[in-house]
Scaffold this motif. Structure first.
Motif, PDB file in Angstrom:
ATOM      1  N   GLU A 143       0.836  -1.215   0.000  1.00  0.00           N
ATOM      2  CA  GLU A 143       0.000   0.000   0.000  1.00  0.00           C
ATOM      3  C   GLU A 143       0.869   1.263   0.000  1.00  0.00           C
ATOM      4  OE1 GLU A 143      -3.500   0.182   2.356  1.00  0.00           O
ATOM      5  OE2 GLU A 143      -3.858   2.262   1.719  1.00  0.00           O
ATOM      6  N   ASN A 144       1.943   1.251   0.768  1.00  0.00           N
ATOM      7  CA  ASN A 144       2.840   2.418   0.782  1.00  0.00           C
ATOM      8  C   ASN A 144       3.431   2.689  -0.592  1.00  0.00           C
ATOM      9  OD1 ASN A 144       2.575   3.248   3.396  1.00  0.00           O
ATOM     10  ND2 ASN A 144       4.150   1.841   4.167  1.00  0.00           N
ATOM     11  N   LYS A 147       0.645   4.138  -2.808  1.00  0.00           N
ATOM     12  CA  LYS A 147       0.324   5.496  -2.350  1.00  0.00           C
ATOM     13  C   LYS A 147       1.380   6.499  -2.817  1.00  0.00           C
ATOM     14  CE  LYS A 147       0.342   5.951   2.060  1.00  0.00           C
ATOM     15  NZ  LYS A 147       0.008   5.881   3.477  1.00  0.00           N
ATOM     16  N   ASN A 148       2.648   6.117  -2.711  1.00  0.00           N
ATOM     17  CA  ASN A 148       3.741   7.057  -3.010  1.00  0.00           C
ATOM     18  C   ASN A 148       4.141   7.102  -4.481  1.00  0.00           C
ATOM     19  OD1 ASN A 148       3.965   7.793  -0.314  1.00  0.00           O
ATOM     20  ND2 ASN A 148       5.300   6.052   0.137  1.00  0.00           N
ATOM     21  N   LYS A 175      -8.312   2.216  -3.833  1.00  0.00           N
ATOM     22  CA  LYS A 175      -8.326   3.445  -3.014  1.00  0.00           C
ATOM     23  C   LYS A 175      -7.636   4.594  -3.738  1.00  0.00           C
ATOM     24  CE  LYS A 175      -7.380   1.419   1.447  1.00  0.00           C
ATOM     25  NZ  LYS A 175      -6.474   1.592   2.596  1.00  0.00           N
ATOM     26  N   TYR A 176      -6.756   4.233  -4.722  1.00  0.00           N
ATOM     27  CA  TYR A 176      -5.903   5.250  -5.338  1.00  0.00           C
ATOM     28  C   TYR A 176      -6.235   5.523  -6.800  1.00  0.00           C
ATOM     29  CZ  TYR A 176      -3.523   4.527  -0.991  1.00  0.00           C
ATOM     30  OH  TYR A 176      -3.259   4.439   0.351  1.00  0.00           O
ATOM     31  N   LYS A 213      -4.026   5.806 -11.888  1.00  0.00           N
ATOM     32  CA  LYS A 213      -3.948   6.526 -10.625  1.00  0.00           C
ATOM     33  C   LYS A 213      -4.639   7.885 -10.687  1.00  0.00           C
ATOM     34  CE  LYS A 213      -1.161   6.765  -6.657  1.00  0.00           C
ATOM     35  NZ  LYS A 213       0.001   7.215  -5.963  1.00  0.00           N
TER      36      LYS A 213
END
Ligand SMILES: C[S@@+](CC[C@H](N)C(=O)[O-])C[C@H]1O[C@@H](n2cnc3c(N)ncnc32)[C@H](O)[C@@H]1O
Length: 215
Positions: A143-144, A147-148, A175-176, A213
């Motif tokens: 997930e990190n 996210k990044n 989620k992204y 994204k």
């Protein structure tokens, strides 16, 4: 002998970095062809298999000259991700608990050509432990990364027997941004087929998780 010569040429400035790494890649690939292992180096075979009885021939690594420039990093992907950006990010992390550093340690030793104290029956060296090979850590790590990631599209290859379930991955990725999934039947990797493990199916399903994204 071959490895020592390559190092000698580099130390005497007879070859530049690009040729040094090309020769190393060629040696690693050539050595792997005659390794007396069941594909991974976690253990060696008691008897010399046929391919391991052949002579080591240093053959040039398969390599295509293109106009486009590229960069290669040797870094933890979760650290690297904050330093890079682009259109497409393709991810092919380990799926299961088997650490690459342990299973390919001999190739790392050829590449590094350092002094280390071999340990245990297999003479394993110290190696980096990937969080992608840990059932407890993998979801958070993945997930990190997502996210990044400063990329428009992200593609992840993962099979149906991995530490993260399809639902785990989908729930994280969606989620992204906009999420999609493609799949294909795949012949099981040979090293797995020979192992006495529970999943005996000769085929496995390879998934491609896709994310567009959001900004
Ligand atoms: C399934 S293999 C990828 C194989 C590659 N696509 C190929 O065709 O050669 C997974 C790779 O991820 C590397 N790896 C594991 N954890 C990593 C991390 N945190 N950051 C970067 N690479 C990692 C492993 O060492 C291994 O080389």
């Amino acid at each position: 002998m071959i490895r020592q010569k390559i190092e000698e040429w580099k130390n005497n400035n007879e070859i530049k970095d690009d040729l040094y790494f090309f020769l190393l890649a060629s040696l690693l690939e050539s050595a792997d062809k005659i390794a007396n292992t069941a594909s991974v180096y976690g253990a060696y075979l008691k008897h010399l298999k046929k391919s391991a009885q052949k002579e080591l021939v240093l053959q040039p690594a398969i390599y295509e000259l293109k106009e486009n420039k590229h960069e290669v990093f040797n870094n933890d992907g979760n650290i690297l991700i904050s330093r890079i950006e682009g259109d497409i990010l393709y991810l092919d992390p380990p799926y299961n608990a088997r650490q690459y550093g342990a299973n390919y340690h001999l190739l790392n030793t050829i590449a590094k050509y350092d002094n280390f104290i071999p340990k245990g029956k297999t003479g394993m060296r110290e190696y980096n432990r990937s969080h992608y090979c840990s059932k407890n850590l993998v979801k958070n790590e993945f997930e990190n990364l997502i996210k990044n990631a400063k990329f428009n599209y992200i593609f992840l290859s993962y099979n149906n027997e991995g530490l993260m379930s399809i639902a785990n991955i989908k729930n994280i990725m969606r989620k992204y941004g906009e999420y999609d999934l493609a799949k294909t039947d795949y012949q099981r990797f040979k090293a797995d087929k020979n192992e006495k493990r529970n999943h005996k199916a000769a085929r496995t399903i390879e998934y491609l998780h896709i994310l567009k994204k959001s900004d």
